[in-house]
Design a protein around this motif. Structure first.
Motif, short mmCIF file in Angstrom:
data_model
loop_
_atom_site.label_atom_id
_atom_site.label_comp_id
_atom_site.label_asym_id
_atom_site.label_seq_id
_atom_site.Cartn_x
_atom_site.Cartn_y
_atom_site.Cartn_z
N GLU A 1 10.09 4.56 3.13
CA GLU A 1 9.49 4.11 4.38
C GLU A 1 10.50 3.49 5.35
O GLU A 1 10.14 3.11 6.46
CB GLU A 1 8.37 3.10 4.09
CG GLU A 1 7.21 3.67 3.31
CD GLU A 1 6.48 4.75 4.09
OE1 GLU A 1 6.31 4.62 5.33
OE2 GLU A 1 6.04 5.73 3.45
N ALA B 1 9.73 3.27 -2.84
CA ALA B 1 8.73 3.23 -1.77
C ALA B 1 9.31 2.58 -0.53
O ALA B 1 9.10 3.06 0.60
CB ALA B 1 7.48 2.49 -2.24
N GLN C 1 0.82 -1.21 0.00
CA GLN C 1 0.00 0.00 0.00
C GLN C 1 0.85 1.26 0.00
O GLN C 1 0.35 2.34 -0.30
CB GLN C 1 -0.96 -0.01 1.19
CG GLN C 1 -2.07 -1.03 1.01
CD GLN C 1 -2.94 -1.18 2.24
OE1 GLN C 1 -2.55 -0.88 3.36
NE2 GLN C 1 -4.15 -1.68 2.02
N LYS C 2 2.13 1.15 0.31
CA LYS C 2 3.05 2.30 0.28
C LYS C 2 3.56 2.58 -1.13
O LYS C 2 4.15 3.61 -1.39
CB LYS C 2 4.25 2.07 1.21
CG LYS C 2 3.88 1.76 2.64
CD LYS C 2 3.25 2.94 3.30
CE LYS C 2 2.95 2.63 4.76
NZ LYS C 2 2.38 3.75 5.46
N SER D 1 3.71 3.66 -4.93
CA SER D 1 3.05 4.70 -5.70
C SER D 1 3.75 4.88 -7.04
O SER D 1 4.97 4.75 -7.13
CB SER D 1 3.07 6.02 -4.93
OG SER D 1 2.42 7.03 -5.68
#
Length: 181
Positions: free
Chosen positions: A90, A86, A35-36, A38
């Motif tokens: 994170e 990503a 989900q991180k 992009s």
């Protein structure tokens, strides 16, 4: 989690190690991590500065900055570079087995992204019996092994290898075209 490794480790004390380099051959992840991911970032310049600050060496930063800029400008067709970005943004880690567990058979002139790939010096045959699972004592990045991965996969042989790959790919396409008329 990767089933593929790019490094050769003699006499490992553990079955796997943690790296900040994601490996996308024989891999898996969690939904919360994916989900991180992009395709674009509104604040790309600040995100890029943050990512580049995570690298230990200037050669790593010098290598990855233009690669990531080209990727997010749409000049490189690679979701894997976006995935790495990503993960780095994170502060995520990947696991690499100390012995290779997968075989990538998707090479050749008809491949989507590995058609230019001819240098298989770091592709090891899969281990048939990796032995008992031995865990690291802590969840922490192995900086020494990361530098090994970077040196082996992205620097020492990168330019001559990529030039050879391009020439070979063009030659193979011409041969294929000549065969089919």
């Amino acid at each position: 989690i990767s089933g593929n490794t790019r490094v050769r480790i003699e006499g490992p004390e553990t079955s796997y190690f943690f790296s900040h380099y994601p490996q996308v051959w024989g891999w898996a992840t969690w939904r919360r991590a994916w989900q991180k991911f992009s395709m674009q970032y509104d604040d790309f310049e600040n995100c890029l500065a943050s990512v580049l600050g995570r690298f230990d060496t200037e050669p790593e930063r010098a290598y990855w900055e233009p690669v990531l800029r080209d990727t997010f400008a749409g000049h490189r067709d690679s979701w894997a570079y976006r995935w790495a970005f990503a993960q780095w943004l994170e502060g995520g880690l990947s696991t690499y087995p100390v012995t290779n567990m997968v075989e990538n058979i998707g090479f050749g002139s008809e491949s989507t992204h590995t058609g230019l790939f001819s240098e298989t010096r770091w592709l090891q045959p899969p281990a048939h019996d990796p032995g008992p699972l031995r865990h690291p004592e802590e969840i922490a990045r192995s900086a020494d092994l990361d530098l090994n991965v970077f040196d082996l996969a992205y620097t020492r042989h990168a330019i001559p290898t990529r030039l050879f790959q391009i020439v070979r790919s063009v030659a193979l396409k011409r041969i294929d075209k000549a065969k089919t008329g």
